[in-house]
Scaffold this active site. Sequence first.
Site, PDB file in Angstrom:
ATOM      1  CD  GLU A   1      23.861  24.883  39.161  1.00  0.00           C
ATOM      2  OE1 GLU A   1      24.038  23.782  39.867  1.00  0.00           O
ATOM      3  OE2 GLU A   1      23.841  26.157  39.412  1.00  0.00           O
TER       4      GLU A   1
ATOM      5  CG  ASP B   1      22.627  26.633  46.134  1.00  0.00           C
ATOM      6  OD1 ASP B   1      22.793  26.221  44.824  1.00  0.00           O
ATOM      7  OD2 ASP B   1      21.380  27.130  46.227  1.00  0.00           O
TER       8      ASP B   1
ATOM      9  CG  ASP C   1      17.631  21.914  45.288  1.00  0.00           C
ATOM     10  OD1 ASP C   1      18.446  22.305  46.389  1.00  0.00           O
ATOM     11  OD2 ASP C   1      17.231  23.293  44.525  1.00  0.00           O
TER      12      ASP C   1
END
Length: 812
Positions: free
Chosen positions: A474, A471, A550
């Site tokens: 990016e 997670d 999300d």
Amino acid sequence: MDGAYLLGAVVGEVVGGVRDLRAALRRQRAGSADLVRAARMLGSARGRLAVRTAVRRRSVDARDLPAAGPDRARTPGLVVGAEPEPGGGVVRFSRAELRVRVAAGGAVFCGWDGAVPLPSYALAGDCPEADPRAQLEPDGAGWRVVSERITVRISAQGAVEFRTPGGLLLRTEGPPTWRDAASPAEGRAPGWEQRARLPADARVFGLGGRASGPALRTGRYRLWNTDPGGAFRPGDDPLSLTMPVQLVVADAGCHLAFQDNTWDGEVALWEGREGAGSGPDQPGICRLRMEGGPLRYWVIAGTPARVLSGWTALTGRPALPPRWALGHHHSRWGFGSQQEVRRVAAGYREHGLPLSVLHLDIDHFDGHRVFTADPRTFPDLPGLAEELAGHGVRLVSIVDPAVKAEPGLATYDGGAAARAFVRDARGREIRGAVWPGECVFPDFTDPAARAWWGAQYRERLDRGFAGFWHDMNEPVSFAAFGDPTLPLSARHALEGRGGDHREAHNVYALEMARAGYQGLRELRPQQRPFLFSRSGWAGMQRYGGTWSGDVATGWEGLRASLALVLGMGLCGVPYSGPDVGGFSGVPSPELYLRWFQLGAYLPLFRTHSAIGAGRREPWEFGPEVLGHARAALEERMRLLPYLETLAHVAHRTGAPYVRPLWWKSPGDRALRECADAFLLGDALLVAPVLEEGATSRQVRLPRGKWHDTATGRAYPGRTTVRLDAPLGRIPVLARAGAVLPVTGADGRVELEAWAPRTGRGGGGEVVVGDPEGWTAPRRERFVSRWEKGRVVVEREGGGEVGYEVRVRAAEA
């Protein structure tokens, strides 16, 4: 061909100019929003750190990024000659050169100004050999390369056409334009742009994870992996996983175009003017702008199955998940303690609900520090893992890349000693703000840093975790304003070549997955690694899967979930799924159930929610929902042998588990428009309920004959039918003649055979393999046919069937 292209380009410039103005207004509004965001953040310690991080990021970039010079544009000019090479050759123009190379297998590489296939983060291993049958030869004023599956024509001005062997146009790439410096008047950065013209009836899919679709409408799509900063909805763009991969479907045929460039960029799709069939939402022109990097791309043509096979042969076959990863996963940010995890697991057992996996989010860490556990709330993770394993449940751990910059913390000290963290141009560690506080970031483009990071998973394995969930990769660094990531000037190894974050950003998560996968291969060589990731890039499938990120709780979020899974599959990443129930809020019982029913037919079937967004256990939504959720879970477990077979098929061929309805009928324009139903393999058609209050729904059926699995009723293909969809189930149809493996009442695999059409046969395959290891699987194919008024199933090639066979819908 250049005249038609130029006409379309002129029209495109007018449209693009209007959209550039709109984009400028959006940037202005975003600047105002940044000020509001910064003001709000000043009230907390984490917010103040985010403000300092944003200021520091801007200061570092202002100091270390190269200054812009005068704006100069360059086009290829006119052709001046060519040099044949194996598989194609180099065509020279007055101001540029183009290399065209047809690889064995049919993929076509095009590279401008000396660009070659390697090095590449997308390609798996060595570049495929050239096809010696493909030859560069004169073609009027230009040149052409003719191969078995595609013909490439290069005009005298540098436009490149791709046609089928029968001469049908698939794609025209216009002459590129290079820009050597920024142009403030146009908002363009240094780099290049290129326009492509598509057939008037074309539909574009892909570009990674997009909340709209799966067919991409007219608009702009940024190629920059981005944390949306909260729950996203259809229309939000970009998201966490972008890829410069387009799968184009048209009457002329299908093709995939991949721009092998990791820099920030934008794909703009707008209406074409080349002929009837274009519409306000139907792109005919594609413009790609990149802020740097090479201009090189691959084109693969053929049927959808052939295209995905060629694509994954080039970039790596999808990783094979262990069998347990195909069951039901349950997760929540905010379990808070071992006791709560035990309570949830016990609840599944008490309610008779199958459960395969439980996920622990960042709240199980000690102060959110990666590769730790809170000694107060999770004092005995190995004991918890062993207890759950006794009930057939595995533990999966979240893993974030950010490491708290805290001397004395083992992970920080080890990484600092290995010089594994990203640095600035002066050699100092880049600091950012993430959940633990001030953090540093491993440089996953450095082989030594990847090796160090991969070794850290030993701590997770020792605590009993069986799989991993990446997670915040990016990568994210909280910022009160500006882009929430590392400074663009941050330095990266890039496999020894050296460069900055502008080039490394989009492959950061891909290389994190590589580090984790390779580390697990070394630490636990007897077992297949299981990991999935929020972010990634082209080639992500060779290390694992992904999930939606999300997604907002709501009916729009439910629809976006399906679009994301379909889109990722068409980019070569077949194992994915959403947060069932949505991440951000509390779903109504109906919404939760419809999402749950959809998830039961997706590769990654996981419930998940944000802290404070309520529980996601089925019994929390009342007895009616509980009963229907139990039925969906039981059907998931019944189909587990079929899902395992699809996993092996994906690993062998690249074909996604979840496929658009046009998968075998790309020429059916009506099917190209379908965004609310899908094929699960070749055998099943799933029509989820995506609208509130719906108890029936329409679906367009592909060719053939289809049986409603609930009623047995048969429907002819190429028709639109209305199907019952009571609250307790969603419509699922089986293809006539399909033979698929399922779990029988006694727990053993049996064959479910659906009656073929009269006078026609059918079939299917079963792949049985090692549930977690590397032993080669056993493939078995079966055929079905009518014989003397009954359905007969036989092993292909003869021999005993070896499974019990249950025939469904056996009317003649």
